[in-house]
Write a protein that holds these residues in place. Structure first.
Motif: not given
Length: 411
Positions: A263, A266, A304, A378, A382-383
């Protein structure tokens, strides 16, 4: 059954694209020698001017103190003081549509002298006030300017040429071209005492020499000292750092540490992408820019958290599926929510971008860039980090198990 989109296939190309954009921002920073700093972060003088000829000049020699106030509908003269009764003379443009009619009405104020410069037929709703000097009326003439819709345009190159003798001067357009408004910024290098006073006089003198006496209205003058600008820069940096730290703590508590790291990565990505565009577009970097970046950090972390929460829920519902499949399923299921929320917000921000000018327009543009980056990061930053971490942990676990098994066989 809803088709599951394989977002994980595009994680690597997305990371490469992000790196290219961020590196381009660094290159732009080096090429341009840094940000286009606003007066908030750079010691110096900033003036907002409007090219508008003088309509009348007012002086006051009567009892008490006389002040002047103007807006788009009226002009007011306020007489006050310890030895006089406070009186307010209001001249609405609807009641006095021409300059001549207003001047005749002002003749009833004792001690007020009006010097007419423009034609008495000038419409009063075209009057503009200069904010330079003391707003109180005294023995020094105070100019009130006017600007009509059919006036000629002033090009920014003409203003820059007029101010060339001052050295490194930044000039920007404000508003619509027909309004003839400009923002002038002069950096204070700390080598001159009373810099603000001397520079304001030099700007006024240079513009008068180039465009004539009484042709410029000074709408606003601000000065930021070196100590204040340095303090503000340090405070902005501290604010961004604390924001990252609090998000890291919150997401670690809500999920797991590697989710929190993803997070933060990101939103750091979003900040750097916004900075890259700000550098290349030469947008002014000021407190409004910081506000836009902080707004996007909050907006991005919200998206996120929604996706992370869905990943956690999907893992519980589908324990037999791989983490990658569950991640793709979670992103697919939240995709419509993400796009609908973002596009709806963008409509409001787009209206700000299209129908405003100056700092507000730059703020809206920064938000549009940040929102686009927020949705992208996001899903693809992040993923991607969380998936990379999970795969690494699984790989290390398998490797440790194989090593332990081999050790047992040897024994």
């Amino acid at each position: 059954m809803k088709q599951i989109l394989k977002f994980s296939r595009f994680f690597l190309p997305a990371v490469i694209l992000s790196l290219v954009l961020i590196i381009s921002g660094i290159v732009g920073y080096v090429v341009y020698g840094g940000f286009n700093l606003g007066v908030d972060f750079q010691a110096g003088l900033i003036q907002e001017i409007q090219f508008a000829p003088t309509a009348i000049k007012l002086t006051y020699t009567g009892k008490g103190v006389a002040g002047i106030s103007m807006d788009k509908n009226k002009l007011e003269i306020i007489i006050s003081g310890s030895d006089v009764e406070k009186r307010t003379y209001t001249y609405t443009y609807a009641s006095y549509p021409t300059l001549g009619s207003m001047i005749d009405a002002m003749s009833g104020i004792e001690g007020l002298a009006v010097e007419v410069v423009a034609s008495r037929d000038v419409a009063t709703n075209t009057l503009v006030q200069s904010a330079q000097g003391n707003p109180r009326l005294g023995s020094v003439p105070y100019g009130i300017h006017y600007i009509t819709s059919d006036v000629g345009l002033i090009h920014i190159a003409e203003v820059r040429k007029a101010l060339a003798s001052l050295g490194n001067v930044s000039v920007q357009n404000l508003g619509q071209p027909k309004e003839r408004k400009f923002l002038i910024r002069v950096e204070d290098k700390g080598t001159e005492q009373e810099f603000a006073k001397h520079t304001a006089e030099q700007i006024s003198s240079a513009l008068t020499n180039a465009f004539g006496e009484g042709q410029v209205a000074i709408s606003r003058t601000d000065y930021v000292g070196a100590r204040f600008s340095k303090h503000l820069t340090e405070q902005a940096g501290l604010l961004l750092f604390l924001t990252m730290l609090l998000i890291l703590v919150y997401v670690s508590f809500r999920f797991k540490f590697h989710y929190a790291a993803g997070a933060v990565l990101a939103i750091l990505h979003d900040g750097l992408i916004m900075v890259a565009f700000i550098v290349w577009l030469r947008m002014e970097f000021n407190t409004t820019t910081i506000a836009a970046i902080l707004t996007i950090l909050g907006y991005s972390i919200n998206d996120t958290i929604v996706i992370f929460d869905r990943i956690r829920e999907t893992l519980k519902l589908n324990p037999d599926s791989s983490f990658e499949d569950n991640l793709n399923r979670a992103i697919t299921e939240t995709l419509s929510r993400t796009f609908i929320t973002t596009i709806t917000t963008m409509f409001a921000v787009l209206s700000l971008f299209l129908f405003t000018t100056g700092a507000m327009r730059d703020f809206a543009l920064a938000l549009l860039i940040g929102m686009t980056s927020g949705v992208y990061s996001t899903i693809f930053i992040a993923s991607a980090f969380v998936l990379f971490w999970e795969k690494k942990v699984k790989k290390d676990t398998i490797k440790a198990a194989v090593t332990a098994s081999a050790g047992l066989k040897k024994a």
